[in-house]
Write a protein that holds these residues in place. Structure first.
Motif, PDB file in Angstrom:
ATOM      1  N   SER A   1      21.729 -10.188 -16.943  1.00 48.99           N
ATOM      2  CA  SER A   1      21.951  -9.580 -15.641  1.00 48.99           C
ATOM      3  C   SER A   1      21.881  -8.058 -15.730  1.00 48.99           C
ATOM      4  O   SER A   1      22.170  -7.467 -16.763  1.00 48.99           O
ATOM      5  N   ASP A   2      21.504  -7.440 -14.613  1.00 43.19           N
ATOM      6  CA  ASP A   2      21.579  -5.979 -14.529  1.00 43.19           C
ATOM      7  C   ASP A   2      23.007  -5.529 -14.242  1.00 43.19           C
ATOM      8  O   ASP A   2      23.307  -4.345 -14.314  1.00 43.19           O
ATOM      9  N   LEU A   3      23.884  -6.478 -13.903  1.00 42.40           N
ATOM     10  CA  LEU A   3      25.260  -6.148 -13.553  1.00 42.40           C
ATOM     11  C   LEU A   3      26.171  -5.966 -14.755  1.00 42.40           C
ATOM     12  O   LEU A   3      27.206  -5.313 -14.658  1.00 42.40           O
ATOM     13  N   PHE A   4      25.785  -6.558 -15.889  1.00 44.50           N
ATOM     14  CA  PHE A   4      26.648  -6.501 -17.077  1.00 44.50           C
ATOM     15  C   PHE A   4      25.812  -6.677 -18.334  1.00 44.50           C
ATOM     16  O   PHE A   4      24.687  -7.146 -18.272  1.00 44.50           O
ATOM     17  N   THR A   5      26.392  -6.288 -19.456  1.00 43.15           N
ATOM     18  CA  THR A   5      25.784  -6.500 -20.768  1.00 43.15           C
ATOM     19  C   THR A   5      26.805  -7.221 -21.649  1.00 43.15           C
ATOM     20  O   THR A   5      27.996  -7.235 -21.342  1.00 43.15           O
TER      21      THR A   5
ATOM     22  N   GLY B   1      27.394 -15.105 -12.737  1.00 42.34           N
ATOM     23  CA  GLY B   1      26.688 -15.563 -13.930  1.00 42.34           C
ATOM     24  C   GLY B   1      27.240 -15.056 -15.247  1.00 42.34           C
ATOM     25  O   GLY B   1      26.585 -15.202 -16.286  1.00 42.34           O
ATOM     26  N   VAL B   2      28.443 -14.487 -15.237  1.00 40.52           N
ATOM     27  CA  VAL B   2      29.029 -13.947 -16.466  1.00 40.52           C
ATOM     28  C   VAL B   2      29.282 -15.060 -17.479  1.00 40.52           C
ATOM     29  O   VAL B   2      28.851 -14.976 -18.640  1.00 40.52           O
ATOM     30  N   GLY B   3      29.980 -16.097 -17.072  1.00 41.89           N
ATOM     31  CA  GLY B   3      30.280 -17.210 -17.979  1.00 41.89           C
ATOM     32  C   GLY B   3      29.020 -17.875 -18.492  1.00 41.89           C
ATOM     33  O   GLY B   3      28.908 -18.169 -19.685  1.00 41.89           O
TER      34      GLY B   3
END
Length: 90
Positions: free
Chosen positions: A2-6, A75-77
């Protein structure tokens, strides 16, 4: 990804935040950051994490995967699980 987190390895300085999340989820505190991967947002804040426990045979087991409540649905998990599968197999 994701562009939201690494995703990165957890650092010792992350332990207080991880244990605060554990407390919120009703889990025991971690003693170390060994085998923990964290998802962090653009500001470097932890938005989720996954810890692997290894059996004596070397098989990796997820225990646990946690996403901060306001980040659920992004979509983190799934990203943490996909990355663990890619690194360690089924």
């Amino acid at each position: 990804m994701s562009d939201l987190f690494t995703i990165r390895d957890a650092a010792p300085g992350d332990l207080p935040t991880l244990n605060a999340y554990n407390y919120q989820e009703g889990m025991d505190a971690f003693d170390s950051v060994d085998n923990i991967r964290v998802a962090v947002n653009a500001q470097g804040e932890i938005v989720g994490y996954l810890r692997l426990a290894f059996s004596p045979e070397g098989i990796a087991h997820v225990n646990p995967v946690v996403t901060y409540p306001t980040w659920r649905g992004y979509g983190v998990g799934r990203a943490l699980m996909d990355e663990a599968l890619a690194r360690h197999g089924e």
